[in-house]
Design a protein around this motif. Structure first.
Motif, PDB file in Angstrom:
ATOM      1  N   LYS A   8      -5.503   4.553   2.980  1.00 24.73           N
ATOM      2  CA  LYS A   8      -4.328   4.573   3.852  1.00 24.73           C
ATOM      3  C   LYS A   8      -3.746   5.981   3.827  1.00 24.73           C
ATOM      4  O   LYS A   8      -3.496   6.546   2.768  1.00 24.73           O
ATOM      5  CB  LYS A   8      -3.270   3.576   3.385  1.00 24.73           C
ATOM      6  CG  LYS A   8      -3.773   2.157   3.245  1.00 24.73           C
ATOM      7  CD  LYS A   8      -4.096   1.564   4.582  1.00 24.73           C
ATOM      8  CE  LYS A   8      -4.414   0.076   4.403  1.00 24.73           C
ATOM      9  NZ  LYS A   8      -5.113  -0.491   5.499  1.00 24.73           N
ATOM     10  N   HIS A  64       0.827  -1.210   0.000  1.00 25.96           N
ATOM     11  CA  HIS A  64       0.000   0.000   0.000  1.00 25.96           C
ATOM     12  C   HIS A  64       0.863   1.262   0.000  1.00 25.96           C
ATOM     13  O   HIS A  64       1.928   1.297   0.608  1.00 25.96           O
ATOM     14  CB  HIS A  64      -0.919   0.015   1.221  1.00 25.96           C
ATOM     15  CG  HIS A  64      -2.065  -0.932   1.105  1.00 25.96           C
ATOM     16  ND1 HIS A  64      -1.911  -2.284   1.213  1.00 25.96           N
ATOM     17  CD2 HIS A  64      -3.379  -0.706   0.895  1.00 25.96           C
ATOM     18  CE1 HIS A  64      -3.090  -2.869   1.082  1.00 25.96           C
ATOM     19  NE2 HIS A  64      -3.994  -1.925   0.881  1.00 25.96           N
ATOM     20  N   ASP A  92      -5.990   4.834  -8.710  1.00 23.19           N
ATOM     21  CA  ASP A  92      -6.212   4.829  -7.263  1.00 23.19           C
ATOM     22  C   ASP A  92      -7.675   4.980  -6.875  1.00 23.19           C
ATOM     23  O   ASP A  92      -8.059   4.675  -5.761  1.00 23.19           O
ATOM     24  CB  ASP A  92      -5.427   5.960  -6.599  1.00 23.19           C
ATOM     25  CG  ASP A  92      -3.942   5.823  -6.798  1.00 23.19           C
ATOM     26  OD1 ASP A  92      -3.334   6.825  -7.175  1.00 23.19           O
ATOM     27  OD2 ASP A  92      -3.399   4.725  -6.591  1.00 23.19           O
TER      28      ASP A  92
END
Length: 117
Positions: A108, A23, A61
Motif C-alpha cells: 500500500k 493498513h 513489514d
C-alpha cells in the motif's frame, strides 16, 4: 513526471483501491535527473517515482528484499567480450524500467502529490 505516471499506468504497475483501516501505506517521492549531451547542453529531464520502502521494518513489514544491480566487474567482462569479438556496441536511453516479478504481498502506497484518480 507526466511521462513516468503514464508509463506506470499503462504497464498496470498499480491498482487504486480504498485503504483498509488496518493498513499503513508507505510514502513515495520523485527523483529528478538532468541528462546532458556530450557538449554539456541539456538533452532532457527525467523523473522517476519511487516508493520509500526504507520506512518499513525488517521482520515486521517485510521478510527480505532483492534488487538486481549491474556490478562493475560484469560490465567490464561484457565490454571485453565485445572488444575481443569486434562487435558493435550502442548506447540507448530507456525511458522506464520495470521489475517483472510476482509480489506475493500487497504493498500500500500513498498517491504521489498532485496525482488525481
Amino acid at each position: 513526471m507526466q511521462v513516468e505516471l503514464c508509463a506506470l499506468t499503462n504497464n498496470n504497475t498499480w491498482t487504486m483501491v480504498p485503504l483498509p483501516p488496518s493498513h499503513h501505506p508507505i510514502n513515495c517521492k520523485w527523483i529528478f535527473k538532468i541528462k546532458y549531451n556530450s557538449n554539456g547542453t541539456v538533452e532532457h529531464y527525467k523523473a522517476q517515482l519511487v516508493a520509500k520502502g526504507f520506512t518499513k521494518c525488517e521482520g515486521i513489514d517485510y521478510k527480505e528484499t532483492f534488487a538486481s544491480i549491474a556490478k562493475p566487474i560484469i560490465m567490464r567482462c561484457l565490454l571485453t567480450i565485445f572488444v575481443v569479438q569486434n562487435w558493435d556496441l550502442h548506447q540507448m536511453e530507456v525511458q522506464n524500467t520495470f521489475l517483472h516479478g510476482e509480489l506475493f504481498k500487497e504493498v500500500k502506497m500513498h498517491l504521489p502529490r498532485g496525482f488525481h484518480r
